[in-house]
Design a protein around this motif. Structure first.
Motif, short mmCIF file in Angstrom:
data_model
loop_
_atom_site.label_atom_id
_atom_site.label_comp_id
_atom_site.label_asym_id
_atom_site.label_seq_id
_atom_site.Cartn_x
_atom_site.Cartn_y
_atom_site.Cartn_z
N ARG A 46 9.57 12.46 -15.53
CA ARG A 46 9.30 12.46 -16.97
C ARG A 46 8.63 13.77 -17.40
O ARG A 46 8.98 14.37 -18.41
N ILE A 47 7.66 14.21 -16.62
CA ILE A 47 6.97 15.48 -16.92
C ILE A 47 7.97 16.63 -16.88
O ILE A 47 7.98 17.49 -17.77
N MET A 48 8.82 16.65 -15.88
CA MET A 48 9.76 17.77 -15.72
C MET A 48 10.90 17.73 -16.75
O MET A 48 11.56 18.74 -16.96
N ARG A 49 11.12 16.60 -17.40
CA ARG A 49 12.12 16.51 -18.47
C ARG A 49 11.53 16.97 -19.82
O ARG A 49 12.26 17.31 -20.74
N GLU A 51 10.09 19.25 -22.52
CA GLU A 51 10.24 20.69 -22.79
C GLU A 51 8.92 21.45 -22.77
O GLU A 51 8.89 22.63 -22.45
N VAL A 52 7.85 20.79 -23.12
CA VAL A 52 6.54 21.46 -23.16
C VAL A 52 5.81 21.32 -21.83
O VAL A 52 5.39 22.31 -21.24
N MET A 53 5.68 20.08 -21.37
CA MET A 53 4.90 19.86 -20.14
C MET A 53 5.47 20.59 -18.93
O MET A 53 4.72 21.12 -18.13
N LYS A 54 6.79 20.65 -18.82
CA LYS A 54 7.38 21.27 -17.62
C LYS A 54 7.05 22.76 -17.53
O LYS A 54 7.03 23.31 -16.44
N THR A 55 6.74 23.38 -18.67
CA THR A 55 6.40 24.81 -18.64
C THR A 55 4.96 25.05 -18.21
O THR A 55 4.58 26.19 -17.97
N CYS A 56 4.17 23.99 -18.14
CA CYS A 56 2.74 24.13 -17.86
C CYS A 56 2.34 23.60 -16.49
O CYS A 56 1.17 23.70 -16.11
N VAL A 57 3.27 23.00 -15.78
CA VAL A 57 2.96 22.41 -14.48
C VAL A 57 2.55 23.50 -13.50
O VAL A 57 3.11 24.58 -13.47
N PHE A 58 1.55 23.18 -12.70
CA PHE A 58 1.06 24.07 -11.66
C PHE A 58 1.13 23.28 -10.36
O PHE A 58 0.57 22.20 -10.26
N ILE A 59 1.88 23.80 -9.40
CA ILE A 59 2.04 23.11 -8.11
C ILE A 59 1.36 23.95 -7.04
O ILE A 59 1.57 25.15 -6.95
N MET A 60 0.52 23.27 -6.24
CA MET A 60 -0.23 23.97 -5.21
C MET A 60 -0.13 23.19 -3.91
O MET A 60 -0.26 21.97 -3.89
#
Length: 175
Positions: A46-49, A51-60
């Motif tokens: 859902r987050i990755m679909r 348009e806004v949230m997917k641009t802000c995800v930080f994966i570590m």
């Protein structure tokens, strides 16, 4: 990167774990999903679909407590958490949290309404008042400018006539 500063942040009458990355606070989404009874995989999709949230995800990649393997941890900016939570269906969370989420969503609706209507209306009312005042004062300044311009034009003629009359009156007195 595992030496990032961990923080506790107050959120919705509770405390959540956050990290600071590039001057912004991020929250690990998987534990939040687990705590309210949501399937992590579905919420990640859902987050990755979005348009806004997917641009802000930080994966570590990090090691979880008691784990020897590095795992991808998905973080979302704390500023995005409200929007994500607002979109959560009450049908998918733990039953004991349903009333709390409904209350939270009502508050979100009210806050959005206040921002987009009431506060904006007051803001626009103030702008319109200032624009009217500016227009009114500009008109007054324009009239004053016209009077001053007219005065500069007629002043020499009036002074000339006045001086001429004064000179004539002195001549008549001396005769």
């Amino acid at each position: 990167m595992n030496n990032l500063k961990k923080l506790e942040v107050p959120f919705c009458n509770t405390t959540i774990q956050a990290i600071e990355h590039n001057g912004q606070l991020y929250v690990s989404m998987r534990p939040i999903c687990k705590n309210i009874g949501l399937q992590w995989g579905s919420q990640y999709n859902r987050i990755m679909r979005d348009e806004v949230m997917k641009t802000c995800v930080f994966i570590m990649k990090t090691q979880l407590d008691g784990d020897i393997q590095n795992r991808d941890i998905v973080y979302l900016p704390l500023s995005m958490l409200n929007g994500w939570l607002f979109g959560v269906s009450t049908k998918k969370i733990k039953p004991e949290l349903k009333d709390k989420l409904i209350k939270y969503k009502r508050e979100c609706y009210d806050v959005l309404y206040q921002y987009w209507t009431k506060e904006r209306f007051e803001f626009m009312k103030e702008i319109n008042k200032l624009l009217f005042e500016l227009h009114y004062e500009k008109e007054g300044a324009s009239q004053a400018g016209k009077i001053l311009s007219n005065w500069k034009r007629i002043k020499p003629r009036i002074e000339f006539k006045l001086n001429t009359l004064m000179n004539q009156s002195q001549l008549q007195l001396s005769v």
